[in-house]
Design a protein around this motif. Structure first.
Motif, PDB file in Angstrom:
ATOM      1  N   LEU A   1       9.866 -14.680  -8.482  1.00 37.62           N
ATOM      2  CA  LEU A   1      10.091 -13.557  -7.571  1.00 37.62           C
ATOM      3  C   LEU A   1       9.120 -12.419  -7.841  1.00 37.62           C
ATOM      4  O   LEU A   1       8.764 -12.158  -8.987  1.00 37.62           O
ATOM      5  CB  LEU A   1      11.512 -13.014  -7.748  1.00 37.62           C
ATOM      6  N   ASP A   2       8.735 -11.732  -6.778  1.00 45.17           N
ATOM      7  CA  ASP A   2       8.045 -10.454  -6.892  1.00 45.17           C
ATOM      8  C   ASP A   2       9.122  -9.390  -6.778  1.00 45.17           C
ATOM      9  O   ASP A   2       9.792  -9.286  -5.747  1.00 45.17           O
ATOM     10  CB  ASP A   2       7.012 -10.272  -5.775  1.00 45.17           C
ATOM     11  N   VAL A   3       9.299  -8.633  -7.828  1.00 47.35           N
ATOM     12  CA  VAL A   3      10.366  -7.640  -7.892  1.00 47.35           C
ATOM     13  C   VAL A   3       9.792  -6.262  -7.596  1.00 47.35           C
ATOM     14  O   VAL A   3       8.774  -5.874  -8.161  1.00 47.35           O
ATOM     15  CB  VAL A   3      11.035  -7.660  -9.285  1.00 47.35           C
ATOM     16  N   ASP A   4      10.441  -5.531  -6.698  1.00 46.03           N
ATOM     17  CA  ASP A   4      10.049  -4.157  -6.402  1.00 46.03           C
ATOM     18  C   ASP A   4      10.706  -3.236  -7.418  1.00 46.03           C
ATOM     19  O   ASP A   4      11.922  -3.307  -7.633  1.00 46.03           O
ATOM     20  CB  ASP A   4      10.504  -3.743  -4.995  1.00 46.03           C
ATOM     21  N   LEU A   5       9.889  -2.377  -8.030  1.00 50.74           N
ATOM     22  CA  LEU A   5      10.394  -1.383  -8.974  1.00 50.74           C
ATOM     23  C   LEU A   5      10.398  -0.038  -8.279  1.00 50.74           C
ATOM     24  O   LEU A   5       9.376   0.396  -7.750  1.00 50.74           O
ATOM     25  CB  LEU A   5       9.533  -1.332 -10.228  1.00 50.74           C
ATOM     26  N   VAL A   6      11.563   0.612  -8.272  1.00 49.48           N
ATOM     27  CA  VAL A   6      11.718   1.883  -7.577  1.00 49.48           C
ATOM     28  C   VAL A   6      12.187   2.940  -8.570  1.00 49.48           C
ATOM     29  O   VAL A   6      13.341   2.908  -9.018  1.00 49.48           O
ATOM     30  CB  VAL A   6      12.731   1.757  -6.412  1.00 49.48           C
ATOM     31  N   PRO A   7      11.286   3.880  -8.930  1.00 57.82           N
ATOM     32  CA  PRO A   7      11.693   4.927  -9.862  1.00 57.82           C
ATOM     33  C   PRO A   7      12.645   5.911  -9.203  1.00 57.82           C
ATOM     34  O   PRO A   7      12.578   6.143  -7.994  1.00 57.82           O
ATOM     35  CB  PRO A   7      10.381   5.602 -10.243  1.00 57.82           C
ATOM     36  N   GLY A   8      13.534   6.447 -10.010  1.00 60.55           N
ATOM     37  CA  GLY A   8      14.484   7.431  -9.504  1.00 60.55           C
ATOM     38  C   GLY A   8      14.925   8.329 -10.636  1.00 60.55           C
ATOM     39  O   GLY A   8      14.207   8.513 -11.613  1.00 60.55           O
ATOM     40  N   GLY A   9      16.110   8.848 -10.513  1.00 61.98           N
ATOM     41  CA  GLY A   9      16.657   9.747 -11.515  1.00 61.98           C
ATOM     42  C   GLY A   9      18.148   9.564 -11.624  1.00 61.98           C
ATOM     43  O   GLY A   9      18.715   8.593 -11.111  1.00 61.98           O
ATOM     44  N   GLY A  10      18.785  10.489 -12.288  1.00 61.09           N
ATOM     45  CA  GLY A  10      20.243  10.477 -12.378  1.00 61.09           C
ATOM     46  C   GLY A  10      20.831   9.370 -13.224  1.00 61.09           C
ATOM     47  O   GLY A  10      22.003   9.035 -13.083  1.00 61.09           O
ATOM     48  N   GLY A  11      20.025   8.755 -14.091  1.00 57.18           N
ATOM     49  CA  GLY A  11      20.546   7.707 -14.968  1.00 57.18           C
ATOM     50  C   GLY A  11      20.705   6.351 -14.316  1.00 57.18           C
ATOM     51  O   GLY A  11      21.316   5.453 -14.888  1.00 57.18           O
ATOM     52  N   VAL A  12      20.141   6.178 -13.121  1.00 63.43           N
ATOM     53  CA  VAL A  12      20.319   4.927 -12.386  1.00 63.43           C
ATOM     54  C   VAL A  12      19.575   3.758 -13.045  1.00 63.43           C
ATOM     55  O   VAL A  12      18.475   3.908 -13.570  1.00 63.43           O
ATOM     56  CB  VAL A  12      19.868   5.075 -10.912  1.00 63.43           C
ATOM     57  N   PHE A  13      20.203   2.615 -13.061  1.00 59.09           N
ATOM     58  CA  PHE A  13      19.562   1.334 -13.370  1.00 59.09           C
ATOM     59  C   PHE A  13      20.357   0.294 -12.602  1.00 59.09           C
ATOM     60  O   PHE A  13      21.469  -0.069 -12.991  1.00 59.09           O
ATOM     61  CB  PHE A  13      19.563   1.007 -14.859  1.00 59.09           C
ATOM     62  N   GLN A  14      19.804  -0.135 -11.470  1.00 57.45           N
ATOM     63  CA  GLN A  14      20.464  -1.115 -10.608  1.00 57.45           C
ATOM     64  C   GLN A  14      19.511  -2.250 -10.296  1.00 57.45           C
ATOM     65  O   GLN A  14      18.334  -2.021 -10.062  1.00 57.45           O
ATOM     66  CB  GLN A  14      20.869  -0.497  -9.275  1.00 57.45           C
ATOM     67  N   VAL A  15      20.056  -3.452 -10.254  1.00 58.13           N
ATOM     68  CA  VAL A  15      19.307  -4.616  -9.811  1.00 58.13           C
ATOM     69  C   VAL A  15      19.953  -5.062  -8.508  1.00 58.13           C
ATOM     70  O   VAL A  15      21.146  -5.386  -8.476  1.00 58.13           O
ATOM     71  CB  VAL A  15      19.350  -5.747 -10.860  1.00 58.13           C
ATOM     72  N   LEU A  16      19.157  -5.026  -7.441  1.00 57.84           N
ATOM     73  CA  LEU A  16      19.664  -5.373  -6.113  1.00 57.84           C
ATOM     74  C   LEU A  16      19.014  -6.666  -5.622  1.00 57.84           C
ATOM     75  O   LEU A  16      17.810  -6.860  -5.794  1.00 57.84           O
ATOM     76  CB  LEU A  16      19.363  -4.251  -5.126  1.00 57.84           C
ATOM     77  N   VAL A  17      19.822  -7.514  -5.021  1.00 54.51           N
ATOM     78  CA  VAL A  17      19.338  -8.745  -4.386  1.00 54.51           C
ATOM     79  C   VAL A  17      19.698  -8.627  -2.916  1.00 54.51           C
ATOM     80  O   VAL A  17      20.877  -8.495  -2.563  1.00 54.51           O
ATOM     81  CB  VAL A  17      19.973  -9.998  -5.014  1.00 54.51           C
ATOM     82  N   ASP A  18      18.675  -8.614  -2.079  1.00 55.90           N
ATOM     83  CA  ASP A  18      18.862  -8.432  -0.636  1.00 55.90           C
ATOM     84  C   ASP A  18      19.725  -7.203  -0.327  1.00 55.90           C
ATOM     85  O   ASP A  18      20.605  -7.239   0.527  1.00 55.90           O
ATOM     86  CB  ASP A  18      19.459  -9.692   0.008  1.00 55.90           C
ATOM     87  N   GLY A  19      19.469  -6.118  -1.077  1.00 58.25           N
ATOM     88  CA  GLY A  19      20.146  -4.855  -0.826  1.00 58.25           C
ATOM     89  C   GLY A  19      21.527  -4.715  -1.435  1.00 58.25           C
ATOM     90  O   GLY A  19      22.141  -3.667  -1.324  1.00 58.25           O
ATOM     91  N   ARG A  20      22.016  -5.754  -2.090  1.00 52.92           N
ATOM     92  CA  ARG A  20      23.349  -5.703  -2.715  1.00 52.92           C
ATOM     93  C   ARG A  20      23.203  -5.642  -4.227  1.00 52.92           C
ATOM     94  O   ARG A  20      22.389  -6.365  -4.804  1.00 52.92           O
ATOM     95  CB  ARG A  20      24.167  -6.929  -2.341  1.00 52.92           C
ATOM     96  N   VAL A  21      24.022  -4.825  -4.856  1.00 49.00           N
ATOM     97  CA  VAL A  21      23.956  -4.657  -6.308  1.00 49.00           C
ATOM     98  C   VAL A  21      24.408  -5.943  -6.998  1.00 49.00           C
ATOM     99  O   VAL A  21      25.537  -6.402  -6.809  1.00 49.00           O
ATOM    100  CB  VAL A  21      24.811  -3.465  -6.778  1.00 49.00           C
ATOM    101  N   ALA A  22      23.507  -6.505  -7.807  1.00 49.73           N
ATOM    102  CA  ALA A  22      23.837  -7.698  -8.592  1.00 49.73           C
ATOM    103  C   ALA A  22      24.371  -7.289  -9.966  1.00 49.73           C
ATOM    104  O   ALA A  22      25.301  -7.896 -10.488  1.00 49.73           O
ATOM    105  CB  ALA A  22      22.615  -8.597  -8.744  1.00 49.73           C
ATOM    106  N   THR A  23      23.768  -6.254 -10.542  1.00 48.47           N
ATOM    107  CA  THR A  23      24.231  -5.689 -11.804  1.00 48.47           C
ATOM    108  C   THR A  23      23.671  -4.280 -11.917  1.00 48.47           C
ATOM    109  O   THR A  23      22.687  -3.940 -11.251  1.00 48.47           O
ATOM    110  CB  THR A  23      23.826  -6.556 -13.020  1.00 48.47           C
ATOM    111  N   GLU A  24      24.315  -3.482 -12.743  1.00 51.76           N
ATOM    112  CA  GLU A  24      23.865  -2.102 -12.911  1.00 51.76           C
ATOM    113  C   GLU A  24      24.374  -1.521 -14.215  1.00 51.76           C
ATOM    114  O   GLU A  24      25.322  -2.047 -14.811  1.00 51.76           O
ATOM    115  CB  GLU A  24      24.324  -1.233 -11.749  1.00 51.76           C
TER     116      GLU A  24
END
Length: 82
Positions: free
Chosen positions: A31-54
């Motif tokens: 897979l080519d994984v998109d990395l999206v920086p953010g803030g607020g302590g977020v760490f989410q792994v999304l598959v087709d827009g749905r949270v797989a784990t966080e």
């Protein structure tokens, strides 16, 4: 092919974990994984827009947990399963 995105908190220093997880997912599933920086302590792994784990209070998924969660979301066998 499924879309996989990892949202991570840059100020928290989660970029290294996100990159390592993306690399592991690339090796395991091609897979080519998109990395999206953010803030607020977020760490989410999304598959087709749905949270797989966080990340949650008291829990931070390691590479193995991330690979297993993505495998489940993709309907693939668990890593190491025959």
């Amino acid at each position: 092919m499924a879309s996989v995105t990892i949202r991570y908190c840059r100020p928290c220093g989660y970029e290294k974990r996100a990159r390592a997880a993306a690399s592991a997912l690339g090796r395991r599933f091609g897979l080519d994984v998109d990395l999206v920086p953010g803030g607020g302590g977020v760490f989410q792994v999304l598959v087709d827009g749905r949270v797989a784990t966080e990340r949650a209070k008291g829990f931070f998924p390691d590479e193995a947990a991330i690979v297993a969660a993505v495998a489940a979301a993709l309907g693939k066998p668990e890593p190491g399963a025959s």
